[in-house]
Design a protein around this motif. Structure first.
Motif, PDB file in Angstrom:
ATOM      1  N   ALA A   7      -7.988  76.855  49.325  1.00  0.00           N
ATOM      2  CA  ALA A   7      -7.329  75.997  50.311  1.00  0.00           C
ATOM      3  C   ALA A   7      -6.537  76.838  51.313  1.00  0.00           C
ATOM      4  CB  ALA A   7      -6.426  74.996  49.612  1.00  0.00           C
ATOM      5  N   ILE A   8      -5.804  77.816  50.823  1.00  0.00           N
ATOM      6  CA  ILE A   8      -5.027  78.696  51.709  1.00  0.00           C
ATOM      7  C   ILE A   8      -5.959  79.452  52.657  1.00  0.00           C
ATOM      8  CG2 ILE A   8      -3.594  80.779  51.781  1.00  0.00           C
ATOM      9  CD1 ILE A   8      -2.282  79.728  49.150  1.00  0.00           C
TER      10      ILE A   8
ATOM     11  N   SER B 170      -1.338  71.747  52.760  1.00  0.00           N
ATOM     12  CA  SER B 170      -0.940  70.848  51.685  1.00  0.00           C
ATOM     13  C   SER B 170      -2.172  70.422  50.883  1.00  0.00           C
ATOM     14  CB  SER B 170      -0.261  69.602  52.269  1.00  0.00           C
ATOM     15  OG  SER B 170       0.051  68.670  51.254  1.00  0.00           O
ATOM     16  N   VAL B 171      -2.045  70.488  49.559  1.00  0.00           N
ATOM     17  CA  VAL B 171      -3.095  70.026  48.665  1.00  0.00           C
ATOM     18  C   VAL B 171      -2.421  69.211  47.567  1.00  0.00           C
ATOM     19  CG1 VAL B 171      -4.871  70.695  47.008  1.00  0.00           C
ATOM     20  CG2 VAL B 171      -4.584  72.007  49.104  1.00  0.00           C
TER      21      VAL B 171
ATOM     22  N   THR C 251      -9.277  68.307  39.407  1.00  0.00           N
ATOM     23  CA  THR C 251      -9.364  69.580  38.703  1.00  0.00           C
ATOM     24  C   THR C 251     -10.132  69.386  37.405  1.00  0.00           C
ATOM     25  OG1 THR C 251      -7.390  69.244  37.368  1.00  0.00           O
ATOM     26  CG2 THR C 251      -7.051  70.114  39.606  1.00  0.00           C
TER      27      THR C 251
ATOM     28  N   TYR D  34      -5.442  75.246  54.833  1.00  0.00           N
ATOM     29  CA  TYR D  34      -4.757  74.040  54.369  1.00  0.00           C
ATOM     30  C   TYR D  34      -3.282  74.338  54.171  1.00  0.00           C
ATOM     31  CZ  TYR D  34      -9.023  71.402  53.643  1.00  0.00           C
ATOM     32  OH  TYR D  34     -10.190  70.721  53.838  1.00  0.00           O
TER      33      TYR D  34
ATOM     34  N   LEU E 117      -7.147  76.316  38.581  1.00  0.00           N
ATOM     35  CA  LEU E 117      -6.222  75.822  39.611  1.00  0.00           C
ATOM     36  C   LEU E 117      -5.921  76.904  40.644  1.00  0.00           C
ATOM     37  CD1 LEU E 117      -3.731  73.721  37.468  1.00  0.00           C
ATOM     38  CD2 LEU E 117      -5.568  72.897  38.937  1.00  0.00           C
ATOM     39  N   LYS E 118      -5.792  78.135  40.196  1.00  0.00           N
ATOM     40  CA  LYS E 118      -5.530  79.242  41.121  1.00  0.00           C
ATOM     41  C   LYS E 118      -6.657  79.351  42.155  1.00  0.00           C
ATOM     42  CE  LYS E 118      -4.691  84.177  41.288  1.00  0.00           C
ATOM     43  NZ  LYS E 118      -4.544  85.416  40.541  1.00  0.00           N
TER      44      LYS E 118
ATOM     45  N   TYR F 290      -8.556  76.874  43.313  1.00  0.00           N
ATOM     46  CA  TYR F 290      -8.373  75.780  44.270  1.00  0.00           C
ATOM     47  C   TYR F 290      -7.344  76.182  45.331  1.00  0.00           C
ATOM     48  CZ  TYR F 290     -10.538  72.061  41.402  1.00  0.00           C
ATOM     49  OH  TYR F 290     -11.393  71.260  40.710  1.00  0.00           O
ATOM     50  N   VAL F 291      -6.194  76.685  44.872  1.00  0.00           N
ATOM     51  CA  VAL F 291      -5.100  77.015  45.786  1.00  0.00           C
ATOM     52  C   VAL F 291      -5.491  78.155  46.719  1.00  0.00           C
ATOM     53  CG1 VAL F 291      -2.729  77.864  45.919  1.00  0.00           C
ATOM     54  CG2 VAL F 291      -3.344  76.127  44.222  1.00  0.00           C
ATOM     55  N   GLU F 292      -6.083  79.198  46.172  1.00  0.00           N
ATOM     56  CA  GLU F 292      -6.489  80.332  47.010  1.00  0.00           C
ATOM     57  C   GLU F 292      -7.512  79.915  48.061  1.00  0.00           C
ATOM     58  OE1 GLU F 292      -7.709  83.117  44.026  1.00  0.00           O
ATOM     59  OE2 GLU F 292      -5.677  83.945  43.831  1.00  0.00           O
TER      60      GLU F 292
END
Length: 58
Positions: A26-27, A33-34, A8, A31, A19-20, A22-24
């Protein structure tokens, strides 16, 4: 799918994405798990060997 090595903005060779983001992303790619992994700050003058500063799954 899992990604166990994501950097990050807190890492010297991470991307500038929030970070939000990255998570969005990946979802959206399926994914389940990250894992965020950071390195300690590098010494001044250190040449970063990382070829790209973006998440590999972008």
């Amino acid at each position: 799918m899992k990604d166990g090595h994501v950097h990050t903005p807190f890492c010297p060779h991470g991307s500038e994405d929030a970070l939000k983001t990255y998570v969005e992303k990946a979802i959206s790619l399926g994914y389940t798990s990250v894992t965020f992994t950071e390195h300690a700050p590098l010494p001044p003058g250190f040449q970063d060997p990382a070829p790209a500063k973006i998440a590999p799954w972008r």
